[in-house]
Design a protein around this motif. Structure first.
Motif, PDB file in Angstrom:
ATOM      1  N   VAL A 166      30.629  63.665  82.017  1.00 30.90           N
ATOM      2  CA  VAL A 166      30.671  63.464  80.570  1.00 30.90           C
ATOM      3  C   VAL A 166      31.479  64.568  79.896  1.00 30.90           C
ATOM      4  O   VAL A 166      31.450  65.722  80.325  1.00 30.90           O
ATOM      5  N   LEU A 167      32.236  64.216  78.870  1.00 28.61           N
ATOM      6  CA  LEU A 167      33.026  65.212  78.136  1.00 28.61           C
ATOM      7  C   LEU A 167      32.101  66.166  77.383  1.00 28.61           C
ATOM      8  O   LEU A 167      31.001  65.787  76.987  1.00 28.61           O
ATOM      9  N   PRO A 168      32.540  67.405  77.165  1.00 26.53           N
ATOM     10  CA  PRO A 168      31.672  68.415  76.557  1.00 26.53           C
ATOM     11  C   PRO A 168      31.010  67.942  75.273  1.00 26.53           C
ATOM     12  O   PRO A 168      29.832  68.217  75.036  1.00 26.53           O
ATOM     13  N   LYS A 169      31.794  67.243  74.428  1.00 22.14           N
ATOM     14  CA  LYS A 169      31.242  66.953  73.112  1.00 22.14           C
ATOM     15  C   LYS A 169      30.108  65.938  73.146  1.00 22.14           C
ATOM     16  O   LYS A 169      29.375  65.800  72.182  1.00 22.14           O
ATOM     17  N   TYR A 170      29.957  65.243  74.268  1.00 22.74           N
ATOM     18  CA  TYR A 170      28.851  64.291  74.365  1.00 22.74           C
ATOM     19  C   TYR A 170      27.663  64.880  75.128  1.00 22.74           C
ATOM     20  O   TYR A 170      26.750  64.169  75.496  1.00 22.74           O
ATOM     21  N   ILE A 199      25.486  70.223  73.567  1.00 18.65           N
ATOM     22  CA  ILE A 199      25.317  71.635  73.877  1.00 18.65           C
ATOM     23  C   ILE A 199      26.032  72.449  72.817  1.00 18.65           C
ATOM     24  O   ILE A 199      26.858  71.929  72.064  1.00 18.65           O
ATOM     25  N   GLU A 235      35.894  57.349  73.833  1.00 24.90           N
ATOM     26  CA  GLU A 235      35.858  58.161  75.044  1.00 24.90           C
ATOM     27  C   GLU A 235      37.128  57.940  75.855  1.00 24.90           C
ATOM     28  O   GLU A 235      37.693  58.890  76.402  1.00 24.90           O
ATOM     29  N   ARG A 241      39.865  60.854  76.906  1.00 27.30           N
ATOM     30  CA  ARG A 241      40.261  61.138  78.273  1.00 27.30           C
ATOM     31  C   ARG A 241      41.765  61.017  78.491  1.00 27.30           C
ATOM     32  O   ARG A 241      42.332  61.680  79.333  1.00 27.30           O
ATOM     33  N   GLN A 280      36.100  72.068  71.284  1.00 25.00           N
ATOM     34  CA  GLN A 280      35.832  70.917  72.147  1.00 25.00           C
ATOM     35  C   GLN A 280      34.325  70.706  72.279  1.00 25.00           C
ATOM     36  O   GLN A 280      33.829  69.589  72.176  1.00 25.00           O
ATOM     37  N   ILE A 281      33.607  71.811  72.499  1.00 28.14           N
ATOM     38  CA  ILE A 281      32.153  71.706  72.626  1.00 28.14           C
ATOM     39  C   ILE A 281      31.544  71.285  71.297  1.00 28.14           C
ATOM     40  O   ILE A 281      30.588  70.517  71.254  1.00 28.14           O
ATOM     41  N   ASP A 282      32.147  71.785  70.197  1.00 22.00           N
ATOM     42  CA  ASP A 282      31.616  71.448  68.882  1.00 22.00           C
ATOM     43  C   ASP A 282      31.966  70.029  68.465  1.00 22.00           C
ATOM     44  O   ASP A 282      31.712  69.641  67.329  1.00 22.00           O
ATOM     45  N   GLY A 283      32.607  69.274  69.344  1.00 26.29           N
ATOM     46  CA  GLY A 283      32.793  67.866  69.066  1.00 26.29           C
ATOM     47  C   GLY A 283      34.176  67.464  68.604  1.00 26.29           C
ATOM     48  O   GLY A 283      34.363  66.344  68.139  1.00 26.29           O
ATOM     49  N   ALA A 284      35.161  68.352  68.692  1.00 25.67           N
ATOM     50  CA  ALA A 284      36.498  67.998  68.234  1.00 25.67           C
ATOM     51  C   ALA A 284      37.234  67.227  69.325  1.00 25.67           C
ATOM     52  O   ALA A 284      37.093  67.530  70.499  1.00 25.67           O
TER      53      ALA A 284
END
Lengths: 359, 362, 347
Positions: free
Chosen positions: A76-80, A83, B3, B7, C244-248
């Motif tokens: 899964v990509l980080p934003k999903y 965290i 998604e 990707r 990226q982690i913050d959802g961008a």
């Protein structure tokens, strides 16, 4: 934003990372409980940051599984992943104000402006940043930047906090304060936290459990007290504690540990030609020559204020003893080190593994 | 959907650039290669093409156009022989040394191509210039590249170094020095024609005084070439200047100060500290400058129309003239020869100078 | 110890230069400034000379040597204003659009190359080039309809790309792609301009803005990619990882974080590309005939055959071409060295 604010567990199963032929993380398996504060501890290059970045989704997982809550997030990509992460450099956006920095995760989630402002104010208040919201990161002190990074992490109420050496850019005094605040905040929010550091004091003070790593491999997992008093191997024993544990190589034969000028009775250990004894500086005393376990000459004597450190020269190594602050001794003088053999640890020199007495 | 986008965004970011280059660079390149092997006739809106194999190249390299592209080399003088043989010997020694020390077939093949071009150009140089024979557009282009870039590099670097010192007003000088880059090459060409006019230009008095009142620089091959080089330098020194200025300013101050403490003289400090730091940048700047210089076409076209005769004609200009006379096959062949020479020289320079410096520093 | 007056070749104080050095440096700088400015000055005064004043020999100082006149300016902006303004507008539209397109597409590619790992298969690429050559041969020599040939080639490519790629696996990396894009700059326009001309002719786009804009954008793409790649590489990865982690998304990161932080690099690149497109002559000569003529073509048109060169009006056109660039450069001035620095230092 996560729909439920309940803390989640993290399951790491046989996680591996390869960079070409380099095996950076070797089959790491960990179960982190909901709301737990877990510290990944180890020297630089031990794979702890790689592991954290894999949990964050910033590095791909070469093999193995990663579960957050009961969801498999290996791919899964980080934003999903629900965290938040605090970086060593804080990673504040230099062109955005404090408020914009803190609100960034909500902006990305397209939260309405009014709601966002409210959340930013609340998060800023939580880390005591009120009144600095219009500044740019460049105009803040190190401690304040650290708080902005924290506020940005907590604003979303994520299921998991990831922290990559967040305190190492602060000066010593501030680090102590922030450590306490961090612990308090994590406790209050009850969010599962994985914290990477090379500083064993941070690990000892912050963690519910510590995972010590070396060369991409997990060495020991346990509470701070366990890893400190029952180190699993030579590496853990030497890594924990400051000053570190004293080591002397020798052998065990017929119930006696023998090394140059040293002989003490040990019970329950099998004969072994290569054994290393380890004893902590705080577990021993400086006594008159001839009355302790080892005789040696004093190499240096240091006052640190709250205690005195006596370094002995023994064979070609140094042994350190921690003494009360009013203790004094002259350099070059002869003295002995006394300790209780029952508190000493014994390790198999070849494998490094700790030897336990037969019950 | 979101998604999927996340990707594949990496590819989508790169795709427009690659597509544009494929359509406007790679396809024309392939088409041009086909043209170079064909004879093409325009006929009322359309055209017909006929495959002629290497005939276009033959004509340029060995046939009736040889004098134009390469030059005339009927006789080779003693000096030409001496320099040519000595140079060839040196190049062979270089190849042998490489083959002996660390042999790798890719490196060897690359060096073989470099070697071939170097020997070819060396003998071209010996058989034309050193033997008193006129040289063709390849020689002229190389003159613009090597002499022009050399001058631009020396002056540009010197100015950049002067401007990197703590001097009052250096910002003003910076802005002034940058101006020529903003003038269209066409404008530069015509402006220098104006300036060089011996009767109506600003230096008419000087010409008269020197007894050159009726000198026409455009009729003397060397005067014309040097004049184009001066105009080209006027335009491009600013580029070298601004890049080298950035390089000089990136030299860490504490290194220089440490040098001062260690008792280095300004000259030593420049040679031992500043220069090694800016050298890789200098090599890159020169590579870029050389790449652009190989394409020179506007200035000779405007200032002399390639004259007198073909004395100032660059390879690009020759291809342009061939196109203008609707000989598209010849135009493409000439352009491809230019491309080949440029690529070999630039890639050799990049591999042997820039990369080896980078490797040495690592 | 008595204090000695420092000599001409010794610095007066710490951190200063010796007076002799200073004088030498200033002399060099002033002489060069004169060399740089004199041609510009001559252009300016020629633009206010009458044909007679130009033809009767050198005059240097307006109002003293000769009477300045707006003769040439009037000729261009009052009498022939349609041609002049059209060329001027064309130049503005073309260079602005080409620069915008080139900087946008180029920095997206540069960003992707500096952050995402690519591994294209060499064999697939060779297969693609072979198909391209096939199309060229079929259309050029065997008179196949170009649309048909392209369609067949595209179909063949997508049908067989995977199969061909599996024959032999040689992966290229980001460095190779970067080198490939940057190396396009080696191409002299003359090598590709003939096919480009024919291509635009076949889709009836010759002498349009679009044709020139696209061509300029591609010609300058390597410069943008080269400069911006190094610039993006100098931005710490932490910022993007955090975003990226913050959802961008990648676009969000690019727009919110990367572009604002690259202002200096973007400014320098934009200026450079703008200057190159604004001043370009050869490609415009091929691709425009009347409607899309740009300023450099107009300048060259002042070399009006039978009457010789019209120096006065030519000077005016060159001067009006320089003005916008100077204005732009002054606006972006503080970014130029800073922006080029990164590219130059790392390049």
């Amino acid at each position: 934003m996560s729909s439920d604010h309940a803390a989640k567990t993290i399951s790491i199963r046989e996680m591996n990372k390869y960079y070409g032929n380099f095996h950076a993380l070797k089959g790491l398996s960990l179960e982190v409980e909901a709301g737990e504060f877990l510290v990944l501890l180890g020297p630089s290059g031990c794979g702890k940051s790689t592991a954290l970045r894999m949990i964050a989704g910033l590095e791909s997982i070469s093999s193995g599984e990663l579960l957050i809550g009961d969801q498999d997030v290996t791919e899964v990509l980080p934003k999903y992943r629900d965290i938040a992460m605090v970086f060593q450099s804080y990673a504040l956006y230099p062109h955005k104000t404090v408020a914009e920095n803190i609100g960034f995760p909500l902006k990305m989630a397209k939260v309405p402006q009014a709601e966002m402002d409210e959340a930013v104010r609340a998060a800023a208040a939580q880390v005591e940043l009120d009144g600095l919201l219009d500044r740019l990161p460049g105009q803040l002190s190190g401690g304040q930047r650290q708080r902005v990074a924290l506020a940005r992490a907590i604003i979303r109420r994520p299921a998991v906090f990831l922290m990559d050496e967040p305190l190492s850019n602060l000066d010593a005094k501030l680090r102590g304060n922030m450590r306490a605040e961090l612990k308090h905040m994590q406790n209050e929010l009850g969010i599962t936290t994985i914290y990477v550091t090379h500083d064993q004091i941070e690990a000892m003070t912050l963690a519910h459990r510590v995972a010590i790593m070396k060369d991409g491999e997990l060495q020991q997992l346990g509470t701070p007290k366990e890893v400190y008093s029952n180190p699993a191997n030579l590496f853990v024993a030497g890594f924990m504690g400051s000053p570190p544990m004293n080591f002397v190589e020798g052998e065990i034969s017929s119930g006696q540990f023998r090394a140059a000028g040293m002989s003490l009775p040990v019970t329950g250990f099998a004969d072994n030609a290569a054994v290393t004894i380890g004893f902590r500086p705080e577990d021993c005393q400086v006594v008159e020559a001839g009355t302790g376990q080892v005789d040696a000459s004093v190499y240096t004597f240091e006052m640190t204020g709250d205690q005195s450190l006596v370094t002995f020269e023994y064979e070609d190594r140094h042994l350190v003893v921690k003494m009360p602050k009013d203790f004094e001794i002259a350099s070059e003088s002869r003295a002995a080190i006394a300790f209780d053999p029952a508190e000493a640890n014994f390790f198999d020199t070849a494998s490094g593994r700790r030897l336990l007495p037969a019950a | 959907m979101n998604e999927w986008l996340d990707r594949h965004m990496g590819r989508l970011f790169l795709a427009p650039a690659v597509t544009l280059i494929l359509i406007f660079s790679i396809f024309p390149l392939v088409a041009s290669l086909i043209l170079a092997f064909s004879r093409l006739r325009l006929r009322g809106g359309g055209f017909t093409m006929r495959w002629v194999g290497f005939r276009n190249f033959e004509k340029q390299l060995f046939g009736s156009e040889q004098f134009h592209l390469l030059g005339t080399f009927t006789t080779v003088s003693i000096l030409g022989w001496i320099v040519g043989l000595a140079g060839t010997g040196l190049l062979i020694w270089w190849m042998v040394r490489y083959a002996r020390t660390r042999f790798h077939w890719v490196g060897f093949l690359g060096r073989m191509i470099t070697f071939g071009i170097a020997v070819g150009l060396l003998w071209l140089f010996c058989a034309t210039l050193l033997s008193g024979n006129p040289f063709g557009t390849v020689g002229t282009t190389l003159f613009y590249v090597f002499v022009g870039c050399g001058i631009q590099f020396l002056i540009g670097t010197a100015l950049a170094f002067a401007c990197s010192q703590k001097l009052r007003g250096r910002t003003t000088f910076r802005v002034i020095f940058f101006v020529p880059m903003m003038v269209t090459p066409i404008g530069v060409g015509y402006t220098f024609r104006m300036l060089a006019d011996v009767t109506k230009g600003p230096f008419a008095g000087v010409w008269q005084w020197a007894g050159l009142g009726d000198f026409a620089w455009a009729t003397d091959p060397w005067a014309a070439r040097i004049f184009i080089t001066v105009a080209d330098s006027w335009q491009w020194i600013p580029f070298v200047f601004i890049m080298m200025l950035a390089a000089f300013e990136s030299v860490p101050r504490d290194l220089v100060e440490a040098g001062d403490l260690d008792g280095a003289s300004p000259w030593q400090s420049f040679r031992e500290i500043t220069w090694p730091h800016v050298m890789p940048i200098a090599a890159t700047v020169m590579l870029i400058r050389a790449i652009e210089a190989f394409k020179i076409v506007d200035l000779p076209n405007i200032m002399t129309s390639g004259g007198p005769g073909i004395a100032t004609e660059s390879v690009s200009l020759q291809a342009y003239y061939a196109w203008r006379s609707l000989d598209l096959g010849q135009a493409s062949a000439v352009a491809y020869i230019l491309l080949f020479v440029t690529v070999v020289i630039c890639v050799s320079f990049f591999n042997l100078v820039v990369l080896s410096r980078v490797r040495a520093q690592k | 110890m008595s204090t000695r007056r420092p000599g001409l070749f010794e610095p007066r104080a710490i951190g200063q230069m010796a007076p002799a050095t200073k004088i030498l440096l200033y002399t060099i700088l002033i002489v060069w400034a004169a060399f740089v400015l004199f041609p510009i000055y001559w252009l300016l005064i020629t633009s206010v000379k009458t044909p007679a004043a130009v033809n009767q020999g050198p005059f240097f100082l307006p109002f003293i040597d000769f009477e300045p006149s707006l003769h040439a300016w009037k000729e261009l902006f009052v009498i022939d204003y349609e041609d002049t303004l059209r060329a001027y507008m064309n130049s503005i539209i073309i260079s602005l659009s080409a620069t915008a397109l080139s900087v946008l597409v180029g920095s997206m590619a540069a960003y992707a190359l500096s952050r995402v790992d690519y591994a294209p298969n060499l064999i697939t690429i060779l297969y693609f080039v072979a198909l391209l050559a096939g199309v060229g041969v079929a259309v050029g020599i065997y008179d196949v309809d170009w649309m048909l040939a392209t369609a067949v080639a595209v179909a063949l490519f997508f049908l067989l790309a995977r199969a061909v790629g599996r024959i032999y696996e040689v992966r290229l990396g980001n460095g190779d792609i970067l080198f490939w894009i940057i190396s396009q700059r080696i191409l002299a326009p003359i090598v590709v301009v003939v096919p480009i001309y024919m291509m635009f002719q076949s889709v009836r786009l010759l002498d349009t803005h679009l044709a020139i804009i696209l061509t300029y954008a591609v010609v300058n793409l390597p410069i943008v990619v080269w400069l911006m790649y190094d610039f993006f590489n100098s931005i710490p990865r932490d910022l993007e990882e955090s975003a990226q982690i913050d959802g961008a998304t990648m676009i969000g990161t690019f727009r919110e974080i990367i572009l604002p932080l690259s202002r200096a690099g973007l400014a320098a690149t934009t200026l450079l590309v703008m200057i190159l497109s604004w001043n370009e002559y050869l490609l415009a000569l091929f691709l425009s005939t009347t409607k899309a003529q740009t300023m450099p073509i107009l300048v060259a048109a002042m070399n009006a055959g039978e009457r010789g060169v019209l120096w006065w009006t030519m000077s005016v056109t060159i001067v009006v071409m320089i003005i916008p660039v100077v204005v732009l450069a002054v606006i972006l001035q503080k970014y130029i060295t800073k922006g080029l620095l990164v590219g130059a230092v790392k390049g």
